[in-house]
Design a protein around this motif. Structure first.
Motif, short mmCIF file in Angstrom:
data_model
loop_
_atom_site.label_atom_id
_atom_site.label_comp_id
_atom_site.label_asym_id
_atom_site.label_seq_id
_atom_site.Cartn_x
_atom_site.Cartn_y
_atom_site.Cartn_z
N PHE A 1 26.64 32.24 43.99
CA PHE A 1 25.75 32.71 42.94
C PHE A 1 25.51 34.19 43.16
CE2 PHE A 1 24.11 29.17 40.51
CZ PHE A 1 24.64 28.12 41.22
N VAL A 2 25.32 34.91 42.07
CA VAL A 2 25.14 36.35 42.20
C VAL A 2 23.88 36.76 41.47
CG1 VAL A 2 26.20 37.52 40.23
CG2 VAL A 2 26.78 38.20 42.52
N GLY A 3 23.14 37.67 42.09
CA GLY A 3 21.95 38.22 41.45
C GLY A 3 21.93 39.70 41.72
N PRO B 1 31.17 33.58 38.68
CA PRO B 1 30.25 34.70 38.55
C PRO B 1 30.98 36.00 38.82
CG PRO B 1 29.87 33.54 40.59
CD PRO B 1 30.87 32.75 39.84
N ALA C 1 18.09 35.79 39.45
CA ALA C 1 19.00 34.65 39.38
C ALA C 1 18.19 33.38 39.58
CB ALA C 1 20.06 34.77 40.47
N ASP C 2 18.32 32.48 38.66
CA ASP C 2 17.54 31.25 38.72
C ASP C 2 18.34 30.18 39.40
OD1 ASP C 2 15.33 30.30 35.99
OD2 ASP C 2 15.12 30.25 38.19
N VAL C 3 18.46 30.27 40.72
CA VAL C 3 19.31 29.30 41.42
C VAL C 3 18.49 28.04 41.67
CG1 VAL C 3 20.72 28.95 43.44
CG2 VAL C 3 20.47 31.23 42.52
N GLU C 4 19.15 26.92 41.57
CA GLU C 4 18.45 25.66 41.78
C GLU C 4 18.04 25.49 43.23
OE1 GLU C 4 20.99 22.58 39.56
OE2 GLU C 4 19.25 21.61 40.44
#
Lengths: 260, 633
Positions: free
Chosen positions: B207-209, B163, B192-195
């Motif tokens: 993860f980045v949003g 990312p 951000a659609d993180v699981e």
């Protein structure tokens, strides 16, 4: 799953199409058609490369098929008589072995006379002077032709200095001087890059030997201290003979087999 | 400033087999392919040397492209360097690139050696074998690099999917135990659609949003959960989180699960906090208590409360939130953003750069004229009216209707038409009894049309549309006439030149032409046009000097610095251009004659003529000599 694996994320969340597996199966089933199309269409160098690749694939296929077809069978065991076993009525005869001994002695004597040694390449093609030397024209309007340029690979020792150019008859160009040879040990099957100590004998002519010309079949002496061989008495072996097995002027390198 | 930490532009690293195929087929396509053994040996040698050199160049180019594209760990931001070390092992990476570098140099050496050898190739067969050996050697060197190339391709693929985290911008970093609700939090504040899953280590990488606050863009980085053990025992996933914590200058949000549903008790979570505390130095920190919908801070046991109280005592702000019910999420985000902003401004003020900006800023406060206070004024009546009206009724929108009726809703645009109810929903035809309905929309339309027409007539009569045409006076007429003449003349010249170009008649070269630009020509042309040329005194042109240099000039003609007469507009002949008269000229003439003599003697047309008429002239190649030997002919 990393943030940017969108395809995999979608597949995980929503699954596949209903006919996904079916389509994959059918695509795979059609692959042989693509292969045959390529094999027919490709020409030239690409065709040759493709054909070579395909051939090796087919060989593998055939091997696996054959391996599947092998069955465990019992084969008749031919009762072989062990060697050296003689029938009872021949037990006291020894004449044949002696004759053999004699003939091998005769062979040995013949070899010594002929000067043929037990080397990997006993016979090589003799190189004529026209092949090995090229005439170098010198003088006013290039009319004198007594100089010769060596066109084969040669070895000149360390500390070699040319004769004054006006007097040197045989010119050995620097590009064709080699110091190292790739020597293979016949039993170990390993190849080492060893420095050359000298040229022992060139089979075509003693003049070549004195000049240091290396052609196919030349016996050279190489420095084997890298291998770490030791004699029975405990002394370190540092020089051994090797015979050149390729045409160095065509390949740009000297390949030799060690004479053990 | 967006630094491009975007590793997507690295060139694809092919496998060793493909690499060799690419280069060899390129060599075969881009170099000449035909050579015969009866060609001159130098041509054969050149042919094969070209192939060897081309292959070497192609290998060199491709390998050096790989070497420059892959980032050097020393040149990039330490966050990325650390991350790459964690993911790909710095040593392995450097070794792989080093091997490629070695291969590059080896290939160069091979090519040099074999080109040197090719110079002594005396037959086509030998040259061909040498070229084969050279290319084969290079291919073997590449075959040995198979492992390095494979590794580098995997690194490239992974690197391009990292990312894009900008290490220098405003960042919020979320850390904590696994399963405390970090990913849910980032899902709530960014897109951000993180699981989010109930098992630990669902998030395995960073993860980045992005989110907005105060009209600025904020990066939110979600990390994998960290467990409480020493640094050496940490696995790759946790090390990524540690790398982010160590190198990113961000506001840290340490998320704790006070309901202990993640599997760790509050004591353990606080212990983890203590162990990674060194990483929080110089960064605004916020402790966030998540999952408050299950259990609130007040409902905790006193021992646990005291642990949390320790944070408050240490001046670390503690906030509660619940990502499921969304309560307190925005507060947490705002608080974190505010703290980070304040911190960044503080740092900037302390740095040297701020002086350069402050010097140029000046906030001007208007000086008060007198001491009287001038507040905002609203008339009394308006205030009363406002109070009377009461709250404004909200008009019911279509959207509200839609929400109400759900399935039964249908958009009806005609319901607000200003017609009686039985006409509202009628369909309007376009034609009726052979006439357009559109023409009869308005009952007064004919009257309006007639009025318009009358108005138009009046306008035309009054001359609103008339062009302002004055009578052209003498000057303007003259100008028009001249313009016509010029146009005519131009057309004639154009036609003449076009005629002149066609036809295969031989033209006299420039030097042979008569003088084109002369005073007499000037005179005649201008007289044709009607200009009065009789006045010689005021003229700026004069009779030019005569051509021959022997007769002295009647009038001293104007000459330039080199002494040449400038008013003579004749083109200088070739044997005099660039040559000063006198000694130089004589010498030039002599040299010319000398050179020409040889060519004349041999009957040659010029310097480039190599034709030999008689290869063996009889008088040179035969016969005895009068005196001397005939050894040398």
């Amino acid at each position: 799953m990393p943030q940017n694996e969108h395809i995999e994320l979608f597949q995980k969340r929503y699954g596949f199409r209903m006919d996904y597996q079916e389509r994959q199966r059918k695509k795979k089933a059609r692959e042989h058609k693509l292969q045959s199309k390529m094999a027919q269409k490709l020409t030239g160098i690409k065709g040759k490369i493709f054909a070579k690749k395909r051939y090796s694939e087919k060989v593998q296929l055939k091997r696996t098929i054959k391996a599947h077809e092998e069955k465990k069978t019992r084969q008749k065991d031919e009762g072989k008589t062990p060697e050296g076993a003689l029938p009872a009525y021949l037990l006291d005869r020894e004449s044949t072995s002696q004759a053999k001994l004699l003939s091998s002695m005769v062979k040995q004597k013949r070899k010594e006379k002929a000067g043929k040694w037990d080397v990997p390449l006993p016979k090589v093609r003799a190189q004529s002077e026209a092949e090995v030397f090229r005439v170098l024209k010198t003088g006013k309007s290039g009319r004198k032709g007594w100089k010769r340029l060596v066109t084969k690979v040669c070895f000149v020792g360390e500390g070699f200095t040319r004769k004054p150019p006006k007097y040197e008859r045989f010119v050995r160009p620097m590009a064709l001087r080699f110091k190292k040879a790739h020597v293979t040990h016949p039993e170990l099957k390993a190849t080492f890059c060893l420095p050359i100590v000298g040229v022992k004998k060139n089979p075509s002519s003693p003049m070549y030997t004195s000049l240091g010309v290396i052609t196919k079949g030349t016996i050279i002496e190489v420095n084997v201290s890298e291998l770490g061989l030791v004699t029975q008495g405990g002394k370190v072996v540092w020089g051994k003979y090797a015979q050149v097995t390729n045409n160095p002027e065509n390949d740009g390198c000297i390949n030799a087999i060690l004479l053990v | 400033m967006t630094s491009q930490y975007n590793f997507k532009k690295i060139v694809i690293v092919p496998t060793s087999k493909d690499f060799i195929d690419i280069v060899l087929s390129k060599t075969q396509r881009k170099t000449p392919t035909v050579v015969h053994k009866q060609y001159k040996i130098s041509r054969i040698r050149q042919f094969y040397m070209r192939k060897v050199k081309f292959a070497q160049q192609t290998f060199h180019d491709k390998l050096s492209q790989i070497l420059t594209d892959f980032p050097k760990l020393d040149d990039i931001h330490p966050f990325y360097a650390d991350l790459m070390n964690v993911l790909y092992d710095k040593d392995h990476y450097k070794l792989a690139l080093g091997q490629i570098n070695i291969a590059l140099h080896l290939i160069d050496n091979v090519s040099k050696d074999y080109v040197r050898l090719l110079k002594y190739g005396d037959s086509l067969y030998r040259c061909k074998q040498l070229k084969k050996a050279a290319l084969g050697r290079m291919a073997t060197i590449m075959k040995r690099q198979a492992q390095s190339l494979q590794y580098l391709e995997q690194v490239r693929q992974h690197l391009s999917r990292l990312p894009s985290i900008d290490p220098n911008t405003r960042t919020l970093l979320i850390c904590g135990f696994p399963n405390v609700g970090k990913s849910s939090f980032i899902n709530k504040i960014t897109r951000a659609d993180v699981e989010v899953q109930p098992y630990a280590f669902t998030t395995k990488s960073l993860f980045v949003g992005h989110t907005d606050h105060r009209y600025l863009r904020w990066q939110v980085v979600d990390t994998p959960g960290i467990l409480d053990h020493s640094l050496e025992d940490r696995n790759t996933i946790e090390m990524q989180a540690i790398a982010a914590l160590a190198h990113l200058r961000a506001a840290i949000l340490y998320v704790m699960d006070i309901s202990e549903q993640c599997g760790q008790s509050i004591e353990q979570q606080v212990a983890l906090f203590e162990s990674i505390k060194p990483l929080f130095a110089n960064k605004p920190l916020l402790v966030v208590l998540n999952k408050t919908d299950i259990i609130r801070l007040e409902e905790l046991r006193p021992e646990q409360k005291s642990l949390i109280q320790r944070f408050i005592d240490d001046d670390i702000p503690v906030m509660e939130m619940s990502t499921i019910s969304e309560e307190g999420v925005m507060n947490v985000k705002n608080e974190a953003c505010e703290r980070l902003l304040a911190h960044r401004i503080e740092v900037k003020i302390k740095s040297k750069k701020v002086e350069g900006v402050l010097n140029r800023l000046h906030v001007a406060m208007p000086k008060p004229r007198d001491g009287s206070d001038r507040p905002a004024f609203v008339p009394q009546k308006v205030i009363e009216k406002r109070l009377q009206k009461g709250p404004k009724e909200k008009k019911k929108t279509e959207r509200d209707l839609e929400v109400e009726l759900e399935d039964d809703y249908s958009l009806d645009l005609k319901k607000n038409y200003d017609l009686p109810a039985d006409f509202k929903y009628d369909v309007i035809p376009e034609f009726w009894e052979g006439k357009n309905i559109a023409d009869y929309i308005d009952p007064d339309i004919m009257a309006k049309l007639e009025e318009l027409e009358r108005e138009e007539e009046l306008r035309i009569e009054s001359g609103v549309y008339d062009k302002d045409e004055e009578e052209p006076d003498e000057e303007e007429k003259e100008i028009h006439r001249l313009a016509d003449k010029i146009r005519e003349k131009k057309a004639i010249i154009a036609i003449e030149s076009r005629i002149g170009r066609s036809g295969g008649k031989p033209i006299i070269p420039r030097a042979g032409r008569k003088r084109e630009r002369s005073v007499s020509r000037l005179r005649t042309e201008f007289e044709e046009l009607g200009v009065d040329m009789s006045d010689k005194k005021g003229a700026h042109f004069a009779r030019t000097t005569s051509r021959s240099a022997s007769r002295p000039a009647i009038k001293k003609a104007r000459a330039d610095s080199t002494g040449r007469v400038r008013s003579s507009s004749r083109v200088t002949p070739r044997d005099e251009s660039g040559v000063r008269p006198g000694e130089m000229k004589a010498k030039a003439k002599k040299m010319g004659r000398k050179a020409q003599g040889k060519m004349n003697q041999f009957g040659k047309a010029g310097e480039a003529d190599r034709h030999i008429a008689v290869k063996m002239p009889q008088h040179l190649y035969s016969g005895k000599r009068g005196i001397g030997k005939t050894d040398r002919r």
